[in-house]
Every structure is written in C-alpha cells, then in structure tokens.
Motif scaffolding. Structure first.
Motif, PDB file in Angstrom:
ATOM      1  N   ASP A 170       0.906  -1.365  -0.021  1.00  0.00           N
ATOM      2  CA  ASP A 170       0.034  -0.142  -0.082  1.00  0.00           C
ATOM      3  C   ASP A 170       0.838   1.359  -0.172  1.00  0.00           C
ATOM      4  O   ASP A 170       2.000   1.335   0.693  1.00  0.00           O
ATOM      5  CB  ASP A 170      -0.913  -0.063   1.251  1.00  0.00           C
TER       6      ASP A 170
ATOM      7  N   SER B 112      -7.205  -1.533  -4.433  1.00  0.00           N
ATOM      8  CA  SER B 112      -7.553  -0.196  -4.674  1.00  0.00           C
ATOM      9  C   SER B 112      -6.623   0.542  -5.381  1.00  0.00           C
ATOM     10  O   SER B 112      -5.458  -0.113  -6.054  1.00  0.00           O
ATOM     11  CB  SER B 112      -7.769   0.867  -3.454  1.00  0.00           C
TER      12      SER B 112
ATOM     13  N   ASP C  14      -4.162   2.346  -4.665  1.00  0.00           N
ATOM     14  CA  ASP C  14      -2.866   2.172  -4.048  1.00  0.00           C
ATOM     15  C   ASP C  14      -2.464   1.183  -3.224  1.00  0.00           C
ATOM     16  O   ASP C  14      -1.743   0.953  -2.398  1.00  0.00           O
ATOM     17  CB  ASP C  14      -2.770   3.733  -3.172  1.00  0.00           C
ATOM     18  N   GLU C  15      -3.223  -0.005  -3.680  1.00  0.00           N
ATOM     19  CA  GLU C  15      -3.011  -1.119  -2.606  1.00  0.00           C
ATOM     20  C   GLU C  15      -3.672  -2.483  -3.377  1.00  0.00           C
ATOM     21  O   GLU C  15      -4.452  -2.476  -3.997  1.00  0.00           O
ATOM     22  CB  GLU C  15      -4.269  -0.821  -1.582  1.00  0.00           C
TER      23      GLU C  15
HETATM   24 MG    MG Z   1      -4.725   1.998   0.540  1.00  0.00          MG
END
Ligand code: MG
Ligand code: DCP
Ligand code: MG
Length: 1121
Positions: free
Chosen positions: A420, A566, A568-569
């Motif tokens: 992340d 997501s 960023d993850e």
């Molecule tokens: Mg995240």
DNA sequence: ATCCTCCCCTAC
DNA sequence: TAAGGTAGGGGAGGAT
C-alpha cells in the motif's frame, strides 16, 4: 425447536441496575458464556416487565441497542430491528440524531433509553411519559411509578394508542443467508482506465487536454515539474521520469484509523440546526421553497430530444481541476467561470448542464472508486492475456546479485503480501512540492479563506445547541463522553469563519500531519485546529492514476497472482514468485519498494503474512515507508495487542458495539465466545471476528474478479427545482451506468434507484455547502425480464421507481442508479430483436466476451450499444428506442408472438411494455411477475383478447407475491409497493406531492387496505366447528388465507372458533409443524392488528399465551415468531 | 432451507 | 463554500 438458532434469547441473568451497568454487563455476559451454548435456556425470560412493549432503538443509546435488545428479551418485551409503524410501540433514542426519527409515521413514542434502565431497576414497567424525548416535562428524572404493569392503555395523549398493537416477537426463520449467486463471466480485456467513467478519455485526448489546459495542473504552483509527469503516457509505464527525491518520512508513531465518521458526528450538529429551525418555524410544513430556483428557467436548454440526450461525453472531466485550483498558500482563486448574464455563477446543481461531469472530475471518492474498479479489471485483463513471461523477475535476480543477496530463499508455506502506498495522494503531490517535505501536508479542495460567510455566529449557536443535546443525553457514560469529545473536536470551531471552519475534506495527509492527530477524511477546519501549520496541496488525479498504474505494472511484471484492492493497494500471493526466484519475503519487499520509489518517487509499505489478514496487519505496522513480515510464530502475540478497530470489517459501528461488550483488543475478543459474537453480530460476522482475533483468515485472494453491480450516484449538489431537472439527472446517471456497463461488457436485469431525502426537520441549508445534510436514504429496485444496458430503459425504470416512492423531488439530496444481476453482454439476445424486427439482422458486433485486447475500448459515444434496434420513425410516440433487445412496439407481430414459447413471450410483452411511455398513472414497474397495478391499462386494452386474458391471469397468479415487507422506518414515504387489489389501480402519484402528512395508519399490506372494513363481509366460513377446514396437513399458503378471513369476517371472535384454533395449533405442535404455528400466529397478529379491535387483540394475546405455554412444555422454550 | 428485497456497514 | 462514490459482505425478515 430448531428455530432456536441464535435469535434473541438470553439465559436468565440477574443484572439489575444500569448504574454500574458496564460492569454488570460484563459479569452477565460471562455468565451467559458459562451457561454455555445452552441454547435451550436461551429462550427463557425472567420477567414480564416489558410484556406488550415493543421497541425500536434509534442511533446510539446508553444502554446500547444490543443491550436493550437483550433486556427486552429477558423481560418479556419485543425488540424490533426495524421500525414498523404498525408494530413498534416505542422508539428509544437519546437525541434526534438520526434523521429517521423525524419522519416516522404512526407517531410512536420516542422515549429516552433511561426508561428501559429504570424499568429494569424498578422491576416494573414505569410510566414512559416522563421519559419522552420531546415532551416538555421530560426534563429529567423520572421514576414516576406507574401502578400496574401494563396499563399503557391509558390514552396518554393519543387515541391512537388504542389500536396500538401488541407486538409479539417476530423472528421466525431467517437464516443468515447470503444467497444471490450470479453467474457471470469475466469481463474483457482492456486497459485499466478504459471504463473509468468520466475520465474515459483516450490517452491522446487526455494528453492534449493537459497540454492545452494549463489551468489544470493548476494548483501546483510549479507547473513545469508537474507537467513532466503528466505528459507521460499512462498505458505502460513510461515513468522513466525518475525523480529522485530525498528520502523523507521519518517513522511516526502509528496512528490508528482514519477519520471515518462523517455524517454521524455531523448529524448531531445538523440535528441541532434542525431543532432550531423546527422551533423557530413551528409548523412550516409546506415545501421548503427552493431559494435558487430562479435561475433555472433560462438555464434550461431546449432539451435535446435526441436519443443521446443524456449521454455526456466525458470529455469534460480531465480538465476540471483548473477551476478549483490554486493552492492554499498562495491563494489565487481563479476567476470563477463567468456566467453569461446573471450575476455570479450560480451554483451548479444536479440536473444542470455539465454538473455531473464537473462533479465527477472533482470528486476524489469517484476517482478512487473508479480507479479501484479499473485496476481490478486491469488485473483480470493482464492475467487473461498473459504470455507467461515475467520480465520483472530478471531485474529482481539481477538486483539480488548486485546487492549480494544470497540464495536461500523462502521455504515456508504460503506467503501473502499486502502493499500500500504511503499517504498516497500526498506522496504523489509532494513530488511537485519538494519544499513541503517534512512539513505536515494534506490534500484537499479548499484552499482557504472561504468567503466571509458570516455564519460563524450561527455556527456557534449550533454548537451550543449541540452541546445541550449531548448533555441531554443524560447518560454521560463512557461512550457518550467519547462521542461528545470527538464531536466537539470536530465542531468546536469558534470565532472567525476562516478556514478553521472549512467543511472540505482531507483526502490524505502525510505522517507529519498524522502526528498532530489528523486523519484521512477529516474536515479541513478541524485539521487546521489540530495543526495550524498544515500545508495543503491540490488534487492531481492524473498523477495518481499514473503512479497507480506504475505500481500495478511493477508488480504485474513479477507475478499476476494479484488481487487489486484499490488504486494504491493490492494483495499479492508471493508463494510461487518467491519459490521460483528463490527469494526471501523481505528481500523481495526491499526490491519492490525500491522499484516503486524509483519509478514513481513515492514510498510504499509492504506486509507479509500467511494470510491476507496477517499481511494487512503487517503493512500497518510497517508504515510508513517500511516492510514487515509477520511470522507464524509471532502471530498470537502480535494479534493480542491489536485493537479490534484494526481488523478488517470492524468499522465505527462494530467497534462501538464491541466496546459496549467490553472488547477493545483482539485479546479481549479472543476471550469472547463465538456464540456471543454471533449472537450480536450474526453468524458470518461473528465468526469472522472470532477468527480474525486469532490471526486466522479463510479468505483467498480473488484472482479473477467478477463484477456484480455497476452504479452511479451523486449525493452532492442535488437540489432539484423541477421534476424535469430530476428526470434529466436520472437520465444522466443512467447514461453513466450504461457507459460503465458497456465498458465492462455487461448487461443487467435489476435496476435499483437510491435516494437520499432530506430528513423531516433538517434545515434547508446544510452544514457542508451543497452537501446532502441529514437525510434518510432508501432504495427501490425492479427486476426486468431481460437484461439490458440501455440508458433509456434504465432511466425509465428508475423514474418509475422515483414516482413510486412518491416523494417530492425538492426533498431529494442525493440520487443513484444501480444495475445488478449482471451477465456478460452478448449479442445473443439480439436474437429476439431480430426475430421481431424482421428487417434487422443481429449485429454480430463485438461478440463474445473477452473481445478487445486492451487498447482502449472506444470511449464510445453513447451509441455503442450492440444490437441496437433501428429507431424507426414509428408512428407511435415511442421514444427513439435505443439498444439492446428491444423491439419497436409496432413491430410486435401477434402471430409471431403467439408462437413464442411462454417465457419468451412474457419477455416480449415486457419489452413491449417498456417501450411504451408509461401512462401517467402507472408508475409501477415489473418485478419478476407482473402486478396488476403495474399494468398500464391502456396497454392492456390494446392487447388482443387472448393476450389480455393471459396477462391478467398471470397477474392474478402472481399477485400474492411480493408483499411489502418491512415498511421501513422512513415511513416518510408512501405506501410502498403496495399491491392494491386487481380492481383498483394504483393512484398515479402526484408527481410533486410530498406526503408530509402521512396517514395515521399506514396501509402496510398488499391487498386490502387495513382500515377498509367495507370489503369483507362474510366471506366464507372456513372455521367450522368439527374438523372444519383447518387441517394440519394444509400448506401454509392455503392456511393463511383462512386465518385472514377468520379475522376479517367477524367483529368479534367466537369463542368456539378460538378454541378450535388453539386445538389446531396444538395439533400442529404435536405434528412438529412449528413453522406453521409461527406462520399462523404471525398472520393472525397481522390481521388482528390491522383490524384494531380490542376484542380481537385480547383473544389473540390469550391465544398466544396458551400456545406458548404448550410450546414451552413441549420444547422447553418459547416459540419465536 | 433458500431466495429476495432493502437496508446497514465497511473499505478505499 | 465544495465536489459526501461505489462495490461488496452480510443481516433481518418475508415469501416460497
Ligand atoms: Mg490503500
Ligand atoms: N477517506 C478517504 C480515504 C482515502 N482516500 C484516498 C486518499 C488516499 O491517499 C488514498 C489511499 O487511501 P489509504 O487508506 O491507503 O490512505 P493513504 O494512502 O493516504 O495513507 P496510508 O499511508 O495510511 O495508506 O485514498 C480518500 O480520498 N478519502
Ligand atoms: Mg495508502
């Protein structure tokens, strides 16, 4: 009785006062544990204090809802999970917080939770009046004893009480079912952003726009540096820009969750406003005038009638950032776009030109959501088209060599990695603001100095009001204090109306800022109070997208055992990768993080564990800019110190309820029995908590994601000044849904409309500019007979649902359109269209799923829809028809129709219906089966006799189904999909008529209106003496009508009938037909209540008591129904 | 038992 | 001013 399951039942306990309630509770719970899973004893009650009392708990209360539920169980009362105007007698609440309270029909008594506590303490039912939340007298302490136990009959102040129903427990079956399994194929290939809604612009276009629109990069003061990134193509990873930024980020004490709450806390404030407004303008019932309505007229464009009315080419999107602009520091509010004539730019509202695209382009939540979806699809595509080669592994091996990392990799078992980005938006933004590194920074829209909104004083007043309310909460228990504190922090801005009061949300803040207590999602105002030195920077969605893509491409070059979470993850199953490259987890982490930082200039943290949960917890520990491997042997210890709120699935609500149970850490959680957890949270959630608290997690990475729904909603800027505006907005949302469905190559059968409606006493002016304020939210859905992705059909159905709800559009504060029950879009059903449209060959287009190898799917103008029917200039006024399987009404060929298989024919009829503009009065939609009220009479009339007969027969056959269940609290609406008997057709809803004044009695049933005694007469006499029609072997569906008729047919029950009924129930009991007993009693209750006859109620109560006695003797527990 | 609708909750 | 979206898990309760 197997019913025992896990419903509400508790072994007797002796908990007395609520005074030392928390402690007592613990003891009690422990005791219950000990009693063990003694499910049997569960059903026992220890007293009848609350006999005949049914409550619904709203919002957070001091005895918590769970506790009150328990108490009601134990002391003979009824606890309703949902508020029912006809069944719920009391609403327990500490304040007005939840808007729901305000629109409840039936005028139940809203009583403070203390009442419950005091009753228990007094061991008797106390007069509730002193505890009324609203009564003047309510003041405080109470304790007015009340004579006997259930004298509530006394018409305290409302004759309505008379017909008040005694509610009995409900709950019968209800198995925690999950159900709904939608077969669905995979999506197709494409690049991550092809379907990203508004931003569905091609890379080229995007680039151009970026280049030409300098205002865009906007906020960033240094456009140059920034643009360097921006201009890069996204697709692959051209991120060679290599920006080496000095390391920063020092370890910060980990902070807990982000600021999750929003409206909840906000609610209190708003509630205060509401109160005030309500007080001031006593009964200003009427529609709140739309203040800005004025501007509307001119604004309206001639409304293109075209087919593509609602398509909104997403182009707008990317450019927007500009309007917002400048950074905070150097304010430089760019000129608001000048408005043609009218003075200042009128706020853009939903339904107006460009609102949707502009809103989306500025909505961070929209961006992260669609990006998340896009990456899931991206991973699917990569997996599908993968060659089997992982180029990144060469780099890894080389890196290992150069770094002198020896062989001996990982030999353990499964290794899951979670990765992340650290304070993602901020990290990306800081690349362009190196001077801010090391300082507390946040990403937000607001830049500061809001206009001299002179409401600082009014806010102060609100705050005071809020405080008052909180105190009024009496309780003052731990949790109350907790919330009060939290709230105060957020809302205690005083004085200046400067940015210290900004309601703009912080999307992300860096760790320096977090050290000051800031959290993602927090209001800027509050943040500034906590951290006056906070620096804010603007959003740069394009940059986030690029970094995200780089992140994914980096990992994808090493393995595709990825589950996107997501933008960023993601989770990565590193098992194979590590084994095949003979690499240790942390070495891999070092490599990957370095790669990411090299390419994007942003730090990422990673965590490793034996399952997803462990990996996730490890990441949390690793942040910021770190890595951590939670080893199997350390799990137990590690977990113990973990706060429950750090577990996935444990948000504000669950955390609160756990706390009420005395559980704050996983260690506490481990000591809580599975049975109790499931008692409170349900089978699945309870089990999940149980496992997670031990570091166990069954979840498997979802490597092939299958989308189950597609939706578009906006709960900001919604202030319709005309139904036309509302309709237009629905159309825009529908077009958005169509676009997304097409991008995903899906179609759906279920259309759901979501609405946020201003709560009854909520002020017109919301705390957050153009926000939704305190609202009730509700949804309605329709299942179509055939799948579609056509915006016109979707919009039509959605509008029908809007009509059906009968709420004045001026009260809408948010709308959403969702399509579910998805299936891959095939040209298949073009078959039907072809069949009916003799001339049109099925467009063989796209064909099977999978189709396009990435490359951007056309951003597609509206068109696109595959088998689109030719909009012939039919005589009928049918709209310009659009896509999918739909034929022109005129094309209906009876002869052909007659030959179709039944099911198909139904669909055709359905389509036919859909294609026609709904008649004014018919606002109903089809469900799986047609409902009489849903049939447009003109349509029916137009059908040939045989078809007409068939349709009618069909209706009657299905009319029993789909009764309205629940009748949710926001009674604010109308009779829901009430059935209405065949003869009468649904009254066309007054388009704009808000039914603020609900009827006293809500007709909550399908067929006959409750208050209508007229119909009934002496139908049949099924209740003969002797054996009569009641047979143990009867099917429930045959049995219930008899019960209903029994109640209906006579003003007062005949004693013999009652006896007969009891005997029948006993027979059922002896035959083990407990379910039928429950069904009978439920039906009886329903009808008796509907009748409102005291005599019947008495009879019913007696019957229930005797039956329960029998059941108890037989099973050792009471029947729950 | 299972399905379905309408929520609520959670997560980013 | 502010841009409070969106997908999925799952629970309650009614229907079947
Ligand atoms: Mg995240
Ligand atoms: N309430 C929220 C939560 C998140 N985001 C956006 C901004 C975040 O940067 C991004 C990623 O969310 P994370 O939960 O991963 O948070 P951060 O990356 O900001 O911080 P962390 O270092 O804790 O991951 O999503 C948002 O807009 N609003
Ligand atoms: Mg993050």
């Amino acid at each position: 009785m197997r019913r025992a399951k896990r419903e509400e039942k508790f072994p007797e306990n002796g908990f007395e006062q609520w005074g030392g309630y928390m402690n007592a509770k613990k003891a009690k719970l422990e005791k219950q544990f000990k009693a063990g899973a003694s499910k049997e004893s569960h059903l026992q009650t220890t007293s009848k204090i609350f006999s005949g009392v049914s409550v619904y708990v709203n919002g957070y209360t001091i005895p918590t809802a769970d506790e009150i539920k328990m108490v009601m169980m134990v002391h003979g009362g009824q606890f309703h999970q949902y508020y029912s105007a006809s069944k719920t007698r009391f609403i327990i609440a500490s304040n007005l917080a939840d808007a729901k309270l305000k629109k409840i029909k039936g005028q139940p008594k809203v009583v403070k939770p203390q009442w419950i506590a005091d009753c228990v303490a007094a061991e008797k039912l106390l007069d509730f009046r002193p505890y009324l939340l609203y009564s003047n007298q309510s003041k405080t302490q109470p304790k007015i004893q009340f004579p006997q136990v259930s004298e509530f009959e006394s018409p305290v102040n409302s004759p309505r009480y008379k017909k008040l129903e005694i509610s009995i427990g409900q709950t019968l079956t209800s198995t925690p079912k999950v159900g709904r399994k939608r077969a669905a194929l995979d999506a197709t290939d494409k690049s991550p952003f092809n379907d990203s809604t508004a931003s569905a612009i091609s890379a080229e276009e995007e680039k151009v726009m970026l280049e030409s629109d300098d205002s865009k990069s906007s906020s960033s003061s240094d456009f140059n540096l920034f643009s360097e990134f921006k201009l890069n193509k996204k697709k692959t990873s051209p991120f060679e820009v290599v920006t080496n930024f000095p390391e920063d980020e020092e370890k910060e004490p980990s902070v807990s969750n982000e600021e999750s709450d929003f409206e909840d806390l906000l609610d209190c404030t708003l509630v205060a406003q509401e109160l005030r407004a309500a007080e001031e303008s006593a009964l200003k019932k009427t529609e709140p005038p739309l203040k800005e309505a004025v501007t509307l007229p001119k604004k309206e464009t001639p409304t293109p009638q075209e087919d593509n009315v609602f398509i909104s080419p997403p182009k707008v999107e990317v450019k927007i950032p500009q309007s917002t602009a400048p950074k905070p520091e150097e304010t430089a509010p760019p000129p608001k776009e000048p408005e043609p004539h009218s003075k200042k730019a009128p706020m853009k509202r939903a339904g107006e030109e460009n609102f949707l695209s502009e809103f989306y382009s500025n909505s961070r939540l929209h961006h992260i959501s669609t990006m998340g979806t896009a990456f899931k699809a991206y991973v699917n595509d990569l997996r599908r088209n993968h060659s089997g080669d992982f180029p990144g592994r060469q780099k890894l091996l080389q890196w290992k060599r150069e770094a002198g990392i020896d062989g001996h990799g990982w030999s353990g078992g499964v290794v899951v990695m979670h990765i992340d980005m650290d304070c993602f938006f901020v990290s990306v933004g800081l690349r362009a603001h190196p001077e801010l590194r090391g300082q507390p920074v946040a990403v937000t829209h607001a830049k500061g100095n809001p206009p001299p909104t002179a409401n600082s004083s009014s806010r102060e007043a609100e705050f005071q009001m809020y405080r008052k309310r909180m105190q009024n909460k009496a309780g003052t228990s731990k949790s109350t204090e907790h919330f009060a504190e939290a709230l105060e922090k957020r809302l205690s801005w005083r004085g200046d109306g400067g940015e210290a009061s900004s309601m703009s949300e912080i999307a992300s803040c860096n760790y320096e800022a977090r050290a000051a207590g800031l959290r993602n999602g927090m209001f800027l105002g509050e943040a500034l109070r906590l951290c006056p030195d906070l620096k804010t920077i603007a959003y740069d969605f394009d940059a986030y997208k690029e970094v995200s893509t780089a992140l994914y491409d980096t990992l994808a070059s090493l393995t595709l055992d990825i589950e996107a979470v997501s933008c960023d993850e993601m989770f990565v199953d590193c098992t194979r990768l590590l084994a095949e490259t003979d690499t240790k987890p942390l070495d891999f982490a070092t490599f990957v993080r370095a790669e990411i930082k090299k390419i994007t200039g942003c730090p990422a943290s990673t965590g490793f564990g034996a399952n997803m949960l462990q990996a996730r917890m490890a990441t949390k520990k690793a942040k910021p800019d770190g890595q951590f491997h939670l080893l199997p042997e350390d799990v137990v210890e590690f977990v113990k110190n973990t706060k429950v709120s750090d577990l996935p699935g444990v948000g504000r609500n669950v955390a609160y309820r756990l706390q009420a149970l005395g559980v704050q850490t996983c260690n506490d959680l481990q000591k809580t029995s599975l049975a109790l957890l499931q008692e409170h949270f349900g089978a699945k959630v309870g089990l999940s908590l149980h496992k997670h608290s031990r570091g166990e997690d069954d979840r498997k990475l979802e490597l092939e994601h299958v989308r189950k729904s597609v939706s578009a909603e906006v709960n900001y800027g919604v202030r319709f000044s005309s139904l036309a505006e509302c309709r237009r907005f629905v159309e825009e949302l529908s077009a958005e849904v169509q676009r997304r469905l097409e991008a995903a190559e899906k179609q759906g059968r279920c259309v759901t409309l979501k609405l946020m409606v201003k709560a009854k006493d909520a002020p017109e002016r919301t705390a957050k500019f153009m926000g939704h304020g305190v609202c009730d939210s509700l949804s309605r859905s329709v299942t179509l007979p055939a799948e579609t992705s056509d915006a016109k059909i979707i919009a039509r159905e959605a509008m029908k649902l809007v009509d059906q709800l009968g709420i004045n559009f001026s009260l809408f504060r948010g709308m959403g359109v969702q399509m579910s029950k998805l299936s891959d879009k095939k040209k298949a059903d073009a078959g039907m269209t072809r069949f009916l449209q003799k001339s049109k060959p099925p467009s063989p287009v796209a064909s099977t799923s999978r189709a396009e190898p990435k490359a951007s799917t056309s951003r597609a103008e509206p068109v696109a829809s595959t088998s689109r029917a030719e909009p012939k200039a039919s005589t009928s006024r049918a709209e310009p028809v659009a896509s999918t399987s739909r034929a022109e009404p005129e094309a209906l060929d009876e002869a052909v129709l007659a030959e179709l298989p039944e099911d198909i024919r139904q669909e055709v009829l359905r389509e036919y219906k859909l294609a026609r503009p709904p008649s004014a009065s018919s606002s109903k939609s089809f469900a799986a089966e047609l409902t009489m009220s849903q049939v447009d009479p003109s349509f029916l009339e137009a059908l040939p006799d045989d078809l007409k007969r068939e349709v009618v027969a069909d209706l009657q056959a299905s009319k029993t189904r789909r009764g309205d269940s629940k009748l949710l609290l926001p009674a604010l609406t109308s009779p829901r999909k009430s059935k209405v008997s065949p003869k009468k057709k649904k009254r066309g809803r007054p388009i704009g008529g808000a039914k603020l004044k609900p009827i006293i009695k809500v007709p909550r049933r399908e067929s006959s209106p409750p208050a209508k005694p007229e119909v009934v007469p002496e139908v049949k006499v099924e209740e003969e003496k002797d054996e009569g029609p009641l047979q143990v072997s009867m099917k429930v569906e045959d049995l219930l009508p008899l019960i209903k008729e029994w109640v209906k047919s006579s003003a007062e029950p005949v004693e013999q009938d009652t006896e007969l009924m009891l005997q029948f129930l006993e027979k059922l009991l002896l035959s083990g037909k407990v379910d039928k007993i429950a069904a009978v009693l439920r039906t009886l209750k329903l009808n008796v209540m509907r009748k409102g006859s005291a005599a019947w109620i008495g009879i019913f109560e007696g019957l229930v008591e005797r039956t329960q006695h029998l059941v108890f003797n037989h099973y050792g527990s009471k029947l729950m129904f």
